[in-house]
Every structure is written in C-alpha cells, then in structure tokens.
Design an enzyme around this catalytic site. Structure first.
Site, PDB file in Angstrom:
ATOM      1  N   LYS A 196      -4.416  -1.330   9.339  1.00  0.00           N
ATOM      2  CA  LYS A 196      -3.122  -0.416  10.837  1.00  0.00           C
ATOM      3  C   LYS A 196      -2.429  -2.022  11.118  1.00  0.00           C
ATOM      4  CE  LYS A 196      -0.819   1.012  14.406  1.00  0.00           C
ATOM      5  NZ  LYS A 196      -1.311   2.142  15.865  1.00  0.00           N
ATOM      6  N   LYS A 254      -0.269   1.385   7.740  1.00  0.00           N
ATOM      7  CA  LYS A 254       0.794   0.832   8.058  1.00  0.00           C
ATOM      8  C   LYS A 254       1.377  -0.536   8.145  1.00  0.00           C
ATOM      9  CE  LYS A 254       2.387   2.430  12.606  1.00  0.00           C
ATOM     10  NZ  LYS A 254       1.876   3.365  13.916  1.00  0.00           N
TER      11      LYS A 254
END
Length: 330
Positions: A196, A254
């Site tokens: 992320k 992400k």
C-alpha cells in the site's frame, strides 16, 4: 516472418478476437468497497465520488442483495465513525455493538454467501486520522498491532469471512493470525494490504470517511512513515513475501492502474491470490473526464479493469464493480 506470419489474421473480426482473447472479466472478479454510516434509511452521495454513497446499514443490506444478484461475491466495508466515538487508542473499533460489527452481522444475515471483508485499521476511529496509536509524536507500531488484533477478532465474532488490514504496521499479519487462531477463528482469512503506497490517489476516499490526518505539529502530517514510497519496487515484493510468510491468505497492491508493474512483480513472487485496489482517485478521474465528454466512460472503465486483471489480479476491489457487472451481464 512476414508474409508467412500475419498477426492481423487473428484480429479480423470480433468472433476471432474473442476466440484468442487472453484475459477475460466476470462479475466474480470484483469486490465492491462500501461506506457505512449511522442512522436508518440514510443515503448520501460522496461529492468527489459520483455514484458512490454512504449508506445506513438497512440500505447497505439492500445494495448487497442487488450486487449479489449481479454476480459480485465480495464486499470490502468501511465505516464513517461519529466524532464523539473517536480517541487515540481506537477503542470503538472492537465494540461488539459498533457500527462495523452490526453491519457485518446484518450483511451476513441477509446474504450469507456474500464474502464480507471489513477494513482493519484505526484511522476511522482515530482523533488524529492515522492508522495507529500516536505515541511520542509518531505512530507506535507494536501497541497498534495489539489494537488491530482486538479489532479483527471482533470482526470475526460478528461473522466476517476475511479481515482486511490496511494499516501497514510491521508484523501485524503474524499478530492477527495468532490472535484469530487463539480465539478459535482458524477459518477466517486475512487479505493483507501488503503493498500500500503513500499515494495522492486516496483523496476522495478520505473525504468519504473523514479520515485524513489532522494538521497538528505534534504528529506526522502524512502517512509516509508506514505506507510505502511510490518510488520503490523491490520493497513491494519484500512486503508481500513477508505477509505470506506471516500467514496472509491474499495480498493486495494499492493503488491500481498507476502500479501495474508492481502487480505483475508481486504476482510473479507469491503463491497466493493477488488483489488490486482500483482506488477512489482513479475512479474520480474517469468520472470527471467522462462528465466533460473527454473520455468514453464505459470503454475506459472496462479497459482499465481488463488491464488490472491482465497484470495479474485475482480480485479487483473497485468502485466500478456494480456498473461493470451490469455491462458484463448484458
């Protein structure tokens, strides 16, 4: 060699192109992120995410039934927590009668086959808007992990199929796996946000949950001490491998479209399913351009989703899930 080989023979018409197409999409490839708010019969559109709403639990359940009928089989749920319930430790996060816990129970009662993956992070519950507990001017790793375990166990008790830690603390997957197993939830999975990045693409999401870091001199002004530097590639592989070793059943990259190189690298490195989060900023950009007539909305939507799948995604968490499923079902 030309003229013996002509690539265009396999592109002559749609029937031929469909026969040799390497990647396909179905509604079962999608997970729908949903925002849940207190109240009843409550539905408010998020201004920076046209077509996406905060809903009360009763309306969330109705939406879940609708998307399940379209073939979508997973939801990733987030809650908009009242300001008076926020603190530094995130105590509301493991309240057995909290908004998240009640939402999980309601969804599973109404649609038992829908896979529910609640978000595990403290930022919606934090007075500071950070994903962990603030101590000595920084996000404290190990005490945050202990809080995340309590949060995840409460989600499992409410009926979650997977927990989805999005916090990026070191070692939290091992602690979550140990905590879930100790509580008897051996079959509750972990979908880890492994790679992320500290991305500017998350802006509309933070509007949806009012979870941006607060502006205060005594705390970090952003999330760069725990989310990843977007200049890094090898680090993403390392983080994903660590999470698998610690017990993650799925790993996530992400954001999505701007990070397809990372998706492929992680897919090649791990032996578990890879989820990709097609994030709020990517969604908002398409919506804004389409509203101005600059892009064809449906064509761009489907192209981006196909490219994410082609890069290696087993599951795509996307705000386009419902729209794309309707198109695919046609």
């Amino acid at each position: 060699m030309f003229p013996l080989h002509r690539g265009r023979r396999l592109r002559t018409n749609e029937s031929i192109r469909s026969l040799v197409r390497e990647t396909s999409l179905s509604p079962a490839d999608f997970m729908f992120p949903m925002f849940i708010a207190e109240g009843e019969n409550y539905k408010v559109e998020i201004p920076s995410m046209p077509g996406i709403f905060r809903r009360s639990i009763d309306l969330t359940v109705e939406e879940v039934k609708e998307i399940f009928a379209l073939g979508i089989r997973a939801v990733n749920i987030y809650v908009k927590v009242s300001e008076n319930l926020k603190d530094n430790e995130g105590n509301e996060a493991w309240n057995p009668d909290g908004l998240m816990q009640n939402a999980i129970r309601a969804i599973k009662a109404a649609c038992p086959e829908m896979i529910v993956m609640p978000d595990v992070a403290l930022d919606p519950y934090s007075i500071y808007g950070h994903d962990g507990i603030i101590a000595n001017g920084d996000v404290e790793n190990d005490s945050t992990n202990a809080a995340l375990v309590k949060m995840a166990v409460s989600h499992a008790q409410a009926g979650a199929d997977f927990v989805a830690p999005s916090d990026m603390m070191d070692g939290r997957i091992l602690r979550l796996r140990e905590g879930l197993d100790a509580a008897g939830f051996h079959n509750v999975g972990i979908m880890s946000y492994s790679a992320k990045y500290a991305s500017a693409f998350y802006g509309p999401f933070r509007d949806a949950l009012d979870s941006a870091p607060v502006d205060a001199t005594e705390i970090p002004k952003d999330k760069k001490t725990y989310q990843m530097d977007y200049a890094n590639r090898i680090e993403a592989i390392k983080e994903a491998l660590w999470d698998v070793e610690e017990g993650a059943d799925m790993v996530m990259v992400k954001p999505g479209i701007a990070y397809l190189d990372i998706v492929r690298e992680v897919k090649n490195a791990v032996n578990v399913p890879v989820t990709v989060y097609h994030v709020s900023g990517e969604y908002a950009m398409i919506k804004a351009a389409a509203e101005r007539g600059w892009l064809d909305h449906d064509q761009i939507m489907m192209e981006q989703l196909m490219c994410i799948k082609r890069a290696g995604a087993s599951l795509i968490s996307t705000y386009f899930a419902k729209e794309a499923a309707i198109l695919l079902n046609k």
